[in-house]
Design an enzyme around this catalytic site. Structure first.
Site, short mmCIF file in Angstrom:
data_model
loop_
_atom_site.label_atom_id
_atom_site.label_comp_id
_atom_site.label_asym_id
_atom_site.label_seq_id
_atom_site.Cartn_x
_atom_site.Cartn_y
_atom_site.Cartn_z
N GLU A 63 0.82 -1.24 -0.11
CA GLU A 63 0.01 0.10 0.08
C GLU A 63 0.90 1.19 0.03
O GLU A 63 0.68 2.25 -0.58
CB GLU A 63 -0.93 0.02 1.40
CG GLU A 63 -2.01 1.24 1.04
CD GLU A 63 -3.40 1.31 1.73
OE1 GLU A 63 -3.72 1.97 1.73
OE2 GLU A 63 -3.44 0.02 2.36
N SER A 64 1.96 1.08 0.83
CA SER A 64 2.92 2.38 0.77
C SER A 64 3.42 2.77 -0.69
O SER A 64 3.42 3.82 -1.35
CB SER A 64 4.10 2.14 1.64
OG SER A 64 3.61 2.07 2.96
#
Length: 143
Positions: A63-64
């Protein structure tokens, strides 16, 4: 060009101070016109109880890197980006070294984006396949 890329990477990583990315020691390591790569060390900080990489840490890495890709390839003067859904299929365990997440766009629309994120280990073995959907929302004062 190499120096400007190194300077841009330094600038990108500086934004990650005091965030989950810093806590997990996730750094952006490379980027191009249509991709972004981040890496994370595999150690006790990201283990599950049996000593292998925790799937949640893998999802946080994915997700980062996906959210960061959506950010840097968007016009942030007009919109802000939020993740709206992530899925992760974990295929292989890893207990040391680094994992690398490469985010590429499957769809880059004005409102929604879909990113494919492949997580690999130091030997380029596929560890996880993730998908991240993001949304571009207008900043206040914009139509």
């Amino acid at each position: 060009m190499v120096n400007s890329k190194a300077a841009k990477l330094k600038e990108i990583n500086a934004v990650c101070k005091n965030t989950l990315m810093e806590t997990l020691n996730i750094t952006i390591s490379d980027f191009g016109d249509d991709y972004l790569i981040a890496k994370m060390p595999v150690n006790a900080r990201v283990y599950q109880p049996d000593g292998v990489l925790h799937g949640g840490a893998t999802a946080a890495l994915a997700e980062s890197v996906g959210s960061f890709a959506a950010h840097i390839f968007s016009n942030l003067e007009e919109v802000f980006i939020r993740g709206i859904e992530i899925s992760a299929n974990h295929l292989k365990s890893v207990s040391d070294g680094y994992v690398y997440a490469k985010a590429t766009f499957l769809h880059k629309g004005r409102t929604t984006q879909l990113l494919d994120i492949r997580v690999t280990d130091d030997a380029d073995n596929l560890i996880s396949v993730c998908r991240l959907a993001t949304i571009s929302l207008p900043k206040k004062g914009k139509n």
